[in-house]
Design a protein around this motif. Structure first.
Motif, PDB file in Angstrom:
ATOM      1  N   ARG A  15       0.824  -1.208   0.000  1.00  0.00           N
ATOM      2  CA  ARG A  15       0.000   0.000   0.000  1.00  0.00           C
ATOM      3  C   ARG A  15       0.859   1.259   0.000  1.00  0.00           C
ATOM      4  O   ARG A  15       0.505   2.270  -0.596  1.00  0.00           O
ATOM      5  N   ASN A  21      -4.271   4.764  -3.970  1.00  0.00           N
ATOM      6  CA  ASN A  21      -4.951   5.047  -2.709  1.00  0.00           C
ATOM      7  C   ASN A  21      -4.697   6.469  -2.213  1.00  0.00           C
ATOM      8  O   ASN A  21      -5.208   6.874  -1.169  1.00  0.00           O
ATOM      9  N   TYR A 180      -4.606   6.849   4.071  1.00  0.00           N
ATOM     10  CA  TYR A 180      -4.128   7.093   2.705  1.00  0.00           C
ATOM     11  C   TYR A 180      -2.777   6.430   2.405  1.00  0.00           C
ATOM     12  O   TYR A 180      -2.323   6.468   1.271  1.00  0.00           O
TER      13      TYR A 180
END
Length: 242
Positions: A15, A21, A180
């Protein structure tokens, strides 16, 4: 998975290096520290950024707490640079980059075409490249709060198989936003070398290190920044410096 459960370290790293994202915009105040050669400098910046390629930063304060014994060059692009005096405005957009030193009334302008694709933020890059799972051993150091936001804390240390460039790092610790996956804070220690991430022309820098910390004191995402923020024209009497 319950809200109190953390993703696996592998999932966190995936991530962290992803871009799908990320928020479209951010605005915040960042505190930067650098230490090397017996010296220490602290800088506070107000930063605005909009993906894919618009950035504005203004130096709020800059202080050399202790003088440096020698100079270094950090392997970064001009997009993060400011005047040596610490008084500066930097604006980057699709037309290029301009930096302005209000105290000297001088500016640099760099004109180039920027790619249209989204590639992540420039205000606080991850430092670990696109394949950190290969080049680093990663440990999870728990949760923390930065600028009022929850974060996951990850520490990266180069593997023995990493290239010499990556092995310039002793460690990188990141406080990564839990929503985030944007680094809100990082601390990194580098070995000073004649080639690598941090470079110096000094001949005798054995066992010298460079320490860097970037930490957001305030941050907000997707705040509808005005387009004019990413436009800047220096005063008509300002001197252009090549």
């Amino acid at each position: 998975m319950s809200p109190n459960d953390a993703p696996s370290v592998g999932e966190m790293v995936e991530r962290l290096v992803a871009t799908d994202n990320l928020p479209d915009e951010l605005h915040g105040v960042q505190h930067k520290v650098e230490e090397y050669g017996g010296g220490r400098k602290e800088t506070r910046l107000e930063i605005w950024e909009r993906l894919p390629n618009e950035v504005r930063s203004e130096v709020l304060s800059a202080e050399t707490v202790r003088e440096f014994d020698f100079e270094i060059e950090l392997f970064t692009s001009a997009q993060t640079s400011h005047s040596e005096s610490g008084e500066g405005t930097m604006v980057k957009n699709e037309s290029g980059l301009i930096t302005y030193d209000a105290e000297a009334n001088q500016y640099h302008r760099y004109e180039y075409e920027l790619p249209e694709e989204q590639s992540g933020y420039t205000t606080d890059p991850t430092l670990v490249g696109s394949t950190p799972q290969i080049d680093f051993d990663v440990t999870y150091d728990g949760r923390d709060t930065v600028a009022g936001r929850g974060t996951h804390v990850l520490t990266f240390r180069p593997t023995e198989e990493a290239d010499s460039f990556t092995q310039s790092f002793d460690f990188i610790t990141m406080w990564v936003d839990a929503e985030y996956w944007f680094p809100l804070k990082h601390e990194a220690n580098f070995q000073l070398r004649n080639e690598g991430i941090v470079q110096t022309t000094e001949e005798d820098v054995h066992n010298e290190t460079y320490f860097q910390k970037h930490a957001f004191e305030e941050i907000e995402f997707d705040v509808d920044i005005e387009d004019s923020t990413f436009r800047f024209d220096p005063p008509k009497d300002a001197e252009r410096v090549e």
